[in-house]
Design a protein around this motif. Structure first.
Motif: not given
Ligand code: MG
Ligand code: ADP
Length: 451
Positions: A158, A214-215
């Motif tokens: 991140t 993200d993710d």
């Molecule tokens: Mg993260």
């Protein structure tokens, strides 16, 4: 009946503090008080919900004290325009974290100012990922699409993504950069379906210049979200727009991620963030200490403290950072230097939970290194003694040092049967009894792994 919302708002400023007031109270517009209900307009559902959860009673009391009969507050959300502007919003300078940092306001995700390239410490385990992120942040011609960053929790995925977003919003304000979590992507998608705004949704996501999700493992198994994601992805790649994705594992290893998605992910550059090593952790501690000194004032740190922490807290940078912050807070509170005693006292929970938890993979790596063989050979089928013996040693240590069962260990040794593992373990036990060299090797490896 009327109230002076301005007056109440001022009162609230005193109660909740300047920055909370700016984030949550100021954006509210008082519409009316009718039949015991005070109605407010909030700029987003998120803000409305937050205020309701956190300030409902305070606001109610103040309105009542001003002589109005109200029993509850009601928030309506005005439809905020979603297109236009840089989607990755910067927090206002006077409320450094903005409304709930890292969370989504209607426009995009509020970036955390801490997560910049300047604050990212580069070391061997992350140098490739860092270089790739830097390249994307230059916004030159798209050379790899997507950039796929993967790695375990707290290793800086991140951080790198937001660093790219910061750099781009700064250097190329003309570009629309959208950073969001895959979870948020799904949430928005579902919301768009429900509100029959799917065309808007598609337009927004297909008009950005840089999309960062993200993710992405989060959408695995969520069929219609994956479908939409796939189309968005393709539309952007076709227009030569840059995409950056992160996940907790490699594309091919994400369970329930459609094969066509995972194969598209692998078309670009796939880089992993390796687990931190001692040097990197030490570097991060030093950098963070300088940073914390700005908020806590300078704090004296005893000799060997950083080394101890870098040594003992090896799982996750977030934990390392939390540990240091706790020490700073404590030390500045009692006005004493950070000593080893303080560390043991203050961090007993963290130190306990990060006590040696070796994985089979680490064991395999260390053993392969020690005997100078390739990891692929350790896992592969070769049966020559120079390979088979280290493999058995790794099996033995896996049995001894982890809580994995024999079948689980077998799976990690290239899908071997549990009887093969048992055989390996027994073999090593046998040889140990007569071979002091082997004992020494085992002791050394064990020490290396425990650290
Ligand atoms: Mg993260
Ligand atoms: P992930 O997304 O991989 O789970 P994060 O990017 O959220 O991890 O990182 C967790 C925390 O550790 C963040 O506070 C981040 O700033 C910090 N961190 C991770 N790697 C580094 C690094 N190389 N240098 C400085 N801080 C780091």
């Amino acid at each position: 009946m009327t109230i002076s919302w301005a007056g109440i708002s001022d009162e609230l400023r005193r109660e909740v503090g300047e920055s909370n007031h700016k984030s949550w109270i100021e954006p509210l517009e008082c519409l009316a008080i009718e039949e015991g209900v005070a109605r407010f307009r909030a700029p987003s559902r998120f803000v409305g919900d937050w205020v309701k959860r956190n300030y409902h009673d305070q606001i109610l009391t103040l309105i009542r004290n001003s002589g109005n009969h109200v029993t509850r507050l009601d928030f309506v959300v005005s439809a905020a325009p979603v297109s236009g502007g840089t989607l990755a919003t910067r927090p206002k300078s006077d409320s450094p974290r903005g409304p709930a940092a890292g969370d989504d306001v209607l426009q995009g995700t509020v970036l955390d100012p801490k997560l910049s390239f300047d604050n990212f410490v580069v070391g061997k385990p992350n140098e490739l990922a860092h270089a790739a992120a830097r390249r994307v942040a230059e916004a030159g011609p798209v050379t790899f699409n997507p950039l796929f960053l993967y790695g375990g929790v707290g290793l800086g995925k991140t951080h790198l993504m937001q660093a790219i977003a910061w750099e781009l919003t700064e250097k190329r304000p003309d570009l629309q950069v959208l950073y969001l979590s895959a979870e948020k992507f799904m949430y928005r998608f579902v919301q768009a379906l429900r509100d029959r705004e799917i065309m808007d949704f598609k337009n927004i996501f297909r008009s950005v210049d840089v999309l960062m999700v993200d993710d992405v493992q989060f959408i695995a198994g969520k069929e219609s979200t994956q479908e939409e994601f796939f189309h968005t992805f393709n539309a952007l790649v076709d227009q030569n727009k840059q995409i950056v994705i992160s996940a907790d594992r490699a594309p091919g290893e994400i369970k329930d991620l459609e094969a066509r998605i995972s194969s598209r992910m692998q078309c670009g550059l796939v880089v992993d963030l390796h687990p931190t090593n001692y040097e990197l952790r030490l570097g991060i501690l030093q950098r963070k200490a300088a940073h914390f000194a700005q908020s806590y004032g300078s704090v004296t740190i005893g000799d060997g403290i950083f080394e101890f922490l870098a040594h003992r807290i090896s799982n996750n940078v977030r934990v390392l950072e939390g540990a240091l912050q706790r020490l700073f807070a404590f030390s500045s509170l009692i006005g004493q230097e950070i000593t080893m005693d303080m560390v043991q006292d203050c961090l007993s929970d963290i130190l306990r939970s990060s006590e040696r938890r070796v994985t089979v993979e680490e064991i395999q790596r260390k053993v392969a290194d020690h005997f100078n063989i390739r990891l692929s050979d350790m896992l592969g089928p070769k049966r020559t003694r120079t390979i088979a013996r280290p493999r058995q040693i790794a099996m033995y240590l896996s049995k001894e040092m982890t809580s994995r069962s024999l079948p689980e260990i077998g799976r990690r040794f290239g899908g071997r049967d549990h009887t093969t593992i048992l055989h390996g373990v027994r073999k090593v036990e046998e040889i140990r009894a007569v071979d002091s060299q082997l004992n020494e090797d085992l002791e050394l490896l064990r020490r290396l792994l425990e650290n």
